[in-house]
Design an enzyme around this catalytic site. Structure first.
Site, PDB file in Angstrom:
ATOM      1  N   ARG A 180      13.420  -2.168   5.819  1.00  0.00           N
ATOM      2  CA  ARG A 180      14.688  -2.131   5.814  1.00  0.00           C
ATOM      3  C   ARG A 180      15.313  -0.981   7.020  1.00  0.00           C
ATOM      4  NH1 ARG A 180      19.128   0.718   3.962  1.00  0.00           N
ATOM      5  NH2 ARG A 180      21.109  -0.229   3.927  1.00  0.00           N
TER       6      ARG A 180
ATOM      7  N   TYR B 263      -0.755  -4.946 -10.643  1.00  0.00           N
ATOM      8  CA  TYR B 263      -0.739  -5.106  -9.240  1.00  0.00           C
ATOM      9  C   TYR B 263       0.014  -6.157  -8.770  1.00  0.00           C
ATOM     10  CZ  TYR B 263      -3.545  -6.281  -5.257  1.00  0.00           C
ATOM     11  OH  TYR B 263      -3.935  -6.455  -3.483  1.00  0.00           O
TER      12      TYR B 263
ATOM     13  N   SER C 108      -5.298   4.814   7.854  1.00  0.00           N
ATOM     14  CA  SER C 108      -6.256   5.849   7.991  1.00  0.00           C
ATOM     15  C   SER C 108      -7.516   5.338   7.526  1.00  0.00           C
ATOM     16  CB  SER C 108      -5.705   7.314   7.352  1.00  0.00           C
ATOM     17  OG  SER C 108      -5.684   6.919   5.871  1.00  0.00           O
TER      18      SER C 108
ATOM     19  N   LYS D  72       2.610  -7.770  -5.251  1.00  0.00           N
ATOM     20  CA  LYS D  72       2.600  -8.427  -4.017  1.00  0.00           C
ATOM     21  C   LYS D  72       3.300  -9.660  -4.160  1.00  0.00           C
ATOM     22  CE  LYS D  72      -0.637  -5.840  -2.274  1.00  0.00           C
ATOM     23  NZ  LYS D  72      -0.513  -4.951  -1.131  1.00  0.00           N
TER      24      LYS D  72
END
Ligand SMILES: NC(=O)C1=CN([C@@H]2O[C@H](COP(=O)(O)OP(=O)(O)OC[C@H]3O[C@@H](n4cnc5c(N)ncnc54)[C@H](OP(=O)(O)O)[C@@H]3O)[C@@H](O)[C@H]2O)C=CC1
Ligand SMILES: CCCCCCCCCCCCCCCC(=O)[C@@H](N)CO
Length: 361
Positions: free
Chosen positions: A174, A214, A58, A218
């Site tokens: 998954r 953060y 979005s 990743k």
């Protein structure tokens, strides 16, 4: 040259240089060919007439990806939480359609941090798509709460970043892989592969101060992607390609949000690094996927950083990636000297982190 004498009969020795020359020449041309990418011009991720599901679609990069893939003729499913923003994005995606009469678009609202959210999303997507699973799933949804590790709230932030960035993509991969890999969905090794795409960050290649809540989320994505890449060899009749995109800074709404908690030192260290718009990042990411890359980078620095830490990961181009990889440690010697120097200087001018002014967050 003794070994030549053993290999080639005496009478042929005067001629042996010709095939040797020919062989060397052919190999040379082949190498140049590979390097120039002459054998890799085909589009490895056609989307026209295929259905693409994008999380985080979005706003920011995800929204740009959706618009650009609609322009290439894909049917698109946008996933994120806020319905108002999804509706706005859907209108933009619809307006970009290549064949408005035949392309189909819809949104599904879901929170990717919720356990098992993906089952309902994929079930809804399949029902809408006439019983077939989406062909391409791109996990873009992500967030970032840059902080110093010692700051109040960094552990809660780390859990939240992990839930959205890692588990959000892990659950989706998954659920869709269970569909794609089921025996009923077996096709043949030659059929057009499905694609599961994760979105990480260049911080996965090189970590800097201020992103502790953060960056690990990743890095975890890379570990998952490489494991899945390996597992996919178990399913030759269900071809699936696994990719990770590694953007550098994106000028998105998310970037505005992360800047609210970002420590001064992180601002300092990323100052002067390349900053790209969501449209540019989307465009370059799609180009990398179309080129068939396993790890997709969108900046030159990102490419250098990638080649510096390939480990056992699949190379995009074994020759180029390897040669670049030889030089990166030399570059890092200077980069680290510079970065650690900047951090030391910051510490000197700003004092102990406990004395920093409190952020209004
Ligand atoms: N911005 C940057 O500098 C960089 C970003 N990245 C990564 O690239 C990707 C895109 O980043 P960017 O363009 O900045 O994204 P934005 O933060 O601008 O947009 C994030 C999108 O994800 C959705 N989203 C966020 N949280 C959730 C959730 N829990 N469940 C479902 N949807 C969610 C948002 O919609 P909604 O809020 O309605 O759910 C929105 O559509 C992310 O994975 C990000 O981590 C990587 C490198 C740099
Ligand atoms: C051989 C290569 C040399 C490398 C030099 C590296 C210099 C530091 C680059 C820091 C870039 C930070 C981007 C953050 C993107 C991100 O993921 C966040 N905005 C999301 O929160």
């Amino acid at each position: 040259m003794d070994y030549l004498q053993n290999l080639v009969p005496e009478s042929l020795l005067p001629l042996s240089s010709t095939p040797l020359l020919l062989a060397t020449g052919t190999l040379g041309v082949a190498l140049i060919g590979i390097i120039m990418g002459l054998f890799g011009r085909k589009n490895h991720m056609p989307v026209e007439g295929r259905t693409v599901l994008i999380t985080g679609a979005s706003e920011g990069m995800g929204r740009s990806v959706a618009i650009q893939l609609a322009r290439k003729g894909a049917h698109i499913i946008l996933v994120s939480r806020n319905v108002g923003r999804l509706e706005e994005a859907l209108a933009d995606v619809q307006a970009a359609a290549k064949s408005p009469a035949t392309q189909r678009f819809r949104w599904i609202s879901a929170d990717v941090s919720e356990p098992d959210y993906a089952s309902a999303v994929i079930a809804e997507a399949i029902a809408w798509n006439g019983g077939a699973a989406p062909d391409i799933v791109w996990c873009v949804a992500g967030m970032s709460t840059p902080m110093l590790w010692e700051e109040e709230g960094s552990m809660a932030a780390a859990r939240r970043n992990m839930d959205v960035n890692y588990f959000g993509a892990a659950e989706m991969s998954r659920t869709i892989l269970k569909e794609w890999l089921s025996p009923e969905n077996s096709t043949s090794p030659k059929s057009e592969p499905k694609h599961i795409i994760f979105t990480a960050s260049v911080l996965t290649f090189f970590a800097i101060a201020g992103y502790s809540p953060y960056t690990p989320s990743k890095w975890a994505l890379r570990g998952l992607a490489d494991t899945l890449e390996s597992e996919m060899h178990l399913y030759p009749d269900n071809p699936v390609k696994v990719h990770v995109v590694y953007p550098a800074t994106i000028t998105s709404p998310g970037f505005e949000r992360e800047n609210a908690t970002k420590p001064g030192i992180a601002f300092e260290l990323e100052k002067g690094e390349s900053v790209e718009t969501p449209d540019t990042v989307a465009e370059r990411s799609i180009a990398g996927l179309e080129a068939g890359d396993h790890f997709v980078t969108v900046t030159i620095l990102g490419r250098l950083m990638r080649c510096g830490v390939m480990g056992g990961s699949t190379r995009n181009n074994w020759i180029i990636d390897t040669v670049i990889g030889w030089f990166v440690p030399i570059i890092y010697f200077f980069v680290l000297m510079d970065i650690n120097g900047k951090i030391a200087k910051y510490a000197k001018t700003h004092g102990h982190p406990n004395t920093y002014p409190k952020k209004a967050v």
